[in-house]
Enzyme design. Structure first.
Site, PDB file in Angstrom:
ATOM      1  N   GLY A  80     -15.997  16.355  -2.911  1.00 13.61           N
ATOM      2  CA  GLY A  80     -16.615  15.373  -3.804  1.00 13.61           C
ATOM      3  C   GLY A  80     -15.647  14.672  -4.725  1.00 13.61           C
ATOM      4  O   GLY A  80     -16.058  13.900  -5.588  1.00 13.61           O
ATOM      5  N   GLY A 114     -13.840  12.282  -4.004  1.00 11.37           N
ATOM      6  CA  GLY A 114     -13.981  10.857  -3.742  1.00 11.37           C
ATOM      7  C   GLY A 114     -15.365  10.317  -4.043  1.00 11.37           C
ATOM      8  O   GLY A 114     -15.613   9.120  -3.914  1.00 11.37           O
ATOM      9  N   GLU A 169     -21.585  13.331   2.733  1.00  8.38           N
ATOM     10  CA  GLU A 169     -20.740  14.272   3.465  1.00  8.38           C
ATOM     11  C   GLU A 169     -21.499  15.544   3.810  1.00  8.38           C
ATOM     12  O   GLU A 169     -21.373  16.079   4.913  1.00  8.38           O
ATOM     13  CB  GLU A 169     -19.489  14.598   2.647  1.00  8.38           C
ATOM     14  CG  GLU A 169     -18.495  13.447   2.581  1.00  8.38           C
ATOM     15  CD  GLU A 169     -17.342  13.700   1.626  1.00  8.38           C
ATOM     16  OE1 GLU A 169     -16.310  13.028   1.768  1.00  8.38           O
ATOM     17  OE2 GLU A 169     -17.473  14.568   0.730  1.00  8.38           O
TER      18      GLU A 169
END
Length: 233
Positions: A101, A103, A109
C-alpha cells in the site's frame, strides 16, 4: 550500501523470473509499483512475440503502462477469473505475510490477489524483514466520512501513531476516493490477528496486511534470483 541502480536490477531480475509463470491465454493480475512496472514491460515483450494474454490492472498507472506495452485489458467492472497475479510488496516476513500500500493501490491489489489462482510476489532483498512493521508503516484505506474517529479507534487498538497520508500539501486520495492513514507500529507479531481486529473498525475499507495470500515469493539478490514457495496447510 546497495545503490538504487543495483536494487532496480534486482527488481528487474525478479520480474523476468515471475513472467515465466505466465502461459498463453492466461488472465494476469497486474500489480502496481516500481517492481511490478518491470513485470508489465516484460509481459509486453511476450505479447509482441506472439503470446495471447489479458490483464487486470490494479491502478490507472499500471493500466496506462499495460496499454503502452500492448497488453489487452479486461473491463474491470465485470466478473473475471485471474490465473496468476504478480505484484510487489513493501515488506515480507518469513511467513510470506506482506505489508503493501505504499503506492496507495492496496484495495485493488488485494481484490486482484484474492481473485487469483496463483499469487506471485516480487521483492528486492531489502524488503525481506524478520518481522513486519518498524521501518515501514502499515497503510490502511479509510472512507473520508469520520476518518478522524476511525483513526482514533485504530490508535486505541494498536497503541501506535496514526498519520493521514498527504501529497502536495493535501490529503492523498485513492482511486476509489478514499483516504489512507499510515500506522507506525514498532512490530507486527501476529499479522492475522491484527488484520481481523482492524476489519472490525467501522470506516476501514481495507488494510495493507496481506496474510496467507502469497503462493510464490521471488527475491532479487546481488548474486541472482531466489524463488521460494509458500508452505500452505
Amino acid at each position: 550500501m546497495t545503490s538504487h541502480q543495483d536494487l532496480d536490477s534486482q527488481k528487474k531480475a525478479a520480474a523476468l523470473q515471475a513472467v515465466e509463470y505466465v502461459r498463453d491465454g492466461m488472465v494476469v493480475g497486474l500489480g502496481t509499483g516500481s517492481t511490478a512496472k518491470h513485470m508489465v514491460i516484460a509481459l509486453g515483450e511476450k505479447v509482441r512475440a506472439g503470446m495471447q494474454l489479458r490483464g487486470v490492472p490494479t491502478s490507472q498507472e499500471t493500466a496506462v503502462l499495460a496499454r503502452q506495452s500492448g497488453i489487452t485489458l479486461i473491463d474491470t467492472d465485470n466478473r473475471w477469473e485471474i490465473d496468476v497475479a504478480i505484484d510487489g510488496a513493501d515488506q515480507v516476513d518469513p511467513g510470506f505475510n506482506l505489508v503493501k500500500g505504499g503506492g496507495g493501490a492496496l484495495l485493488k491489489e488485494k481484490i486482484v490477489a484474492g481473485s487469483a489462482k496463483l499469487f506471485i510476489v516480487l521483492v528486492d532483498q531489502t524488503k525481506q524483514v524478520p518481522v513486519l512493521g518498524g521501518s515501514f508503516p502499515l497503510p490502511i484505506e479509510v472512507i473520508p466520512f469520520g476518518w478522524g474517529s476511525t483513526a482514533r479507534e485504530i490508535e486505541a487498538l494498536t497503541k501506535s501513531r496514526v498519520v493521514l497520508r498527504q501529497r502536495n500539501g493535501a490529503p492523498f486520495k485513492t482511486e476509489a476516493g478514499n483516504l489512507i492513514v499510515d500506522v507506525h507500529l514498532a512490530r507486527i507479531d501476529r499479522p492475522r490477528d491484527l488484520e481481523i481486529a482492524l476489519n472490525q473498525i467501522p470506516g476501514i475499507v481495507e488494510t495493507g496486511l496481506f496474510v496467507g495470500r502469497t503462493d510464490i515469493l521471488i527475491v532479487g539478490r546481488p548474486q541472482g534470483v531466489e524463488t521460494l514457495h509458500a508452505s500452505k496447510g
